[in-house]
Design an enzyme around this catalytic site. Structure first.
Site, short mmCIF file in Angstrom:
data_model
loop_
_atom_site.label_atom_id
_atom_site.label_comp_id
_atom_site.label_asym_id
_atom_site.label_seq_id
_atom_site.Cartn_x
_atom_site.Cartn_y
_atom_site.Cartn_z
N HIS A 170 -7.73 0.62 -6.11
CA HIS A 170 -7.88 -0.21 -4.90
C HIS A 170 -8.57 -1.52 -5.33
CE1 HIS A 170 -8.04 -1.42 -0.89
NE2 HIS A 170 -8.88 -0.53 -0.36
N ARG B 105 -13.53 -9.02 2.76
CA ARG B 105 -12.13 -8.75 2.41
C ARG B 105 -11.27 -9.97 2.77
NH1 ARG B 105 -10.41 -3.43 1.93
NH2 ARG B 105 -8.51 -4.44 1.20
N ARG C 24 0.87 -1.18 0.00
CA ARG C 24 0.00 0.00 0.00
C ARG C 24 0.90 1.22 0.00
NH1 ARG C 24 -5.31 1.27 3.60
NH2 ARG C 24 -6.06 -0.30 2.12
N GLN D 93 -10.34 -4.09 -2.80
CA GLN D 93 -11.68 -3.72 -2.31
C GLN D 93 -12.76 -4.14 -3.30
OE1 GLN D 93 -12.49 -2.19 0.75
NE2 GLN D 93 -14.56 -2.78 0.14
N ASP E 108 -17.38 6.79 -1.37
CA ASP E 108 -16.10 6.71 -0.65
C ASP E 108 -15.92 8.04 0.08
OD1 ASP E 108 -13.63 5.87 0.24
OD2 ASP E 108 -12.61 6.07 -1.69
N1 CP Z 1 -11.23 -0.35 2.78
C1 CP Z 1 -9.94 -0.44 3.21
O1 CP Z 1 -9.01 -0.63 2.42
O2 CP Z 1 -9.79 -0.35 4.55
P1 CP Z 1 -8.39 -0.14 5.29
O3 CP Z 1 -7.86 1.22 4.85
O4 CP Z 1 -8.74 -0.16 6.75
O5 CP Z 1 -7.44 -1.23 4.89
#
Ligand code: CP
Length: 300
Positions: free
Chosen positions: A131, A285, A104, A134, A217
């Site tokens: 992302h 997830r 990340r 997700q 979001d």
């Molecule tokens: N939705 C998501 O990626 O959550 P985090 O940022 O907590 O990993």
């Protein structure tokens, strides 16, 4: 055989994505039944998080453990990355020690540089551009709760940022109609829109009309914190409420990747509405990332 990466949804075919969501559903059933499933015994994952995370980190760490493998969490502060070691050098070293890496980082270019230098599969755990992990959970959740998404209508409300870009890729891969309602100045790149898999609506109300899935979001993602006050004003008409969902299909589903800011992109109560699937998606997830790890490590 060449290694596979998962940097965007376009790195896998529509058929592979369908198989991934089916496998995630199987893994979920097995997990809920208490079955032991250790397909990745002896495998090690490096989890490099240069930004905060709850869901992504726990899903990868718990998922690897449940599959019999292990994870090494690497933060910039605790590694030489934080002292300027080039990301490509890190990739070359880790490739000799672990089996897969999840990263990340804000810079999608850094993610691509890591993947280019790595001999192991690399997973995008979120960048400023995409992302995709997700989306695996979101699409698994829609199909679990509402059936196949192909041919359905999806509305994305809010910031034309990494989640919006990922939904544009998903529209192409899963074959659904995507309408976007994003404030002027916060729409996705023209290049992303030019591919023709999404169209802009004038208002959130227009975008959600008849939608089977409504998504939003946060208004200020990681990296936009200093713009937060201005963004609250700009995005105010784009808040998702029960009243907005009432304009969608009778069986609409609402998703938010979380964390949510109540009073901004959602009102105080819509996350508790029966049409909200965000909590199921957060739990999914775990299962979708386990399916992804198996896909990249066992089916290259
Ligand atoms: N939705 C998501 O990626 O959550 P985090 O940022 O907590 O990993």
């Amino acid at each position: 055989m060449a290694k596979r990466d998962f940097l965007t949804l376009l790195d896998v075919s529509p058929e592979e994505l369908k198989a991934l969501t089916q496998r995630a559903a199987e893994l979920k059933r097995a997990h809920l039944a208490g079955e032991d499933h250790r397909s990745l015994t002896g495998r090690t994952a490096a989890l490099i998080l240069q930004l905060s995370s709850t869901r992504t980190r726990v899903a990868f760490e718990a998922g690897m453990a449940q599959l019999g493998g292990q994870t090494i969490f690497l933060s910039p502060a605790a590694t030489q990355l934080g002292r300027g070691e080039p990301i490509g050098d890190t990739a070359r070293v880790l490739s000799q020690m672990v089996d897969v890496a999840m990263i990340r980082t804000l810079s999608h270019d850094d993610l691509e540089a890591f993947a280019a230098a790595a001999d192991i599969p690399v997973i995008n755990a979120m960048t400023a551009r995409y992302h995709p992990c997700q989306l695996l959970a979101d699409l698994q959740t829609f199909e679990e709760l509402r059936g196949p998404i192909g041919g359905r209508r999806v509305a994305f409300i809010g910031d034309g940022y990494n989640m919006c870009n990922s939904y544009i890729n998903a529209a192409r891969q899963w074959g659904f109609e995507l309408r976007l309602a994003c404030p002027p100045g916060h729409q996705p790149d023209a290049a992303a829109l030019a591919k023709g898999h999404a169209r802009l609506s004038e208002t959130p109300e227009e975008a959600v009309e008849g939608a089977h899935l409504v998504v939003t979001d946060v208004w200020s993602s990681i990296g936009h914190e200093e713009e937060q006050a201005q963004r609250r004003q700009t995005f105010a008409p784009y808040q998702v409420t029960e009243t907005l969902l009432d304009r969608a299909d009778d069986r609409t589903l609402f998703l938010h990747c979380l964390p949510a800011h109540r009073g901004e992109e959602v009102n105080a109560t819509v996350l508790d509405d029966p049409r909200c699937g965000a909590w199921t998606a957060a739990g999914n997830r775990l299962h979708s990332q386990k399916a992804l790890l198996e896909f990249l490590l066992l089916d290259p």
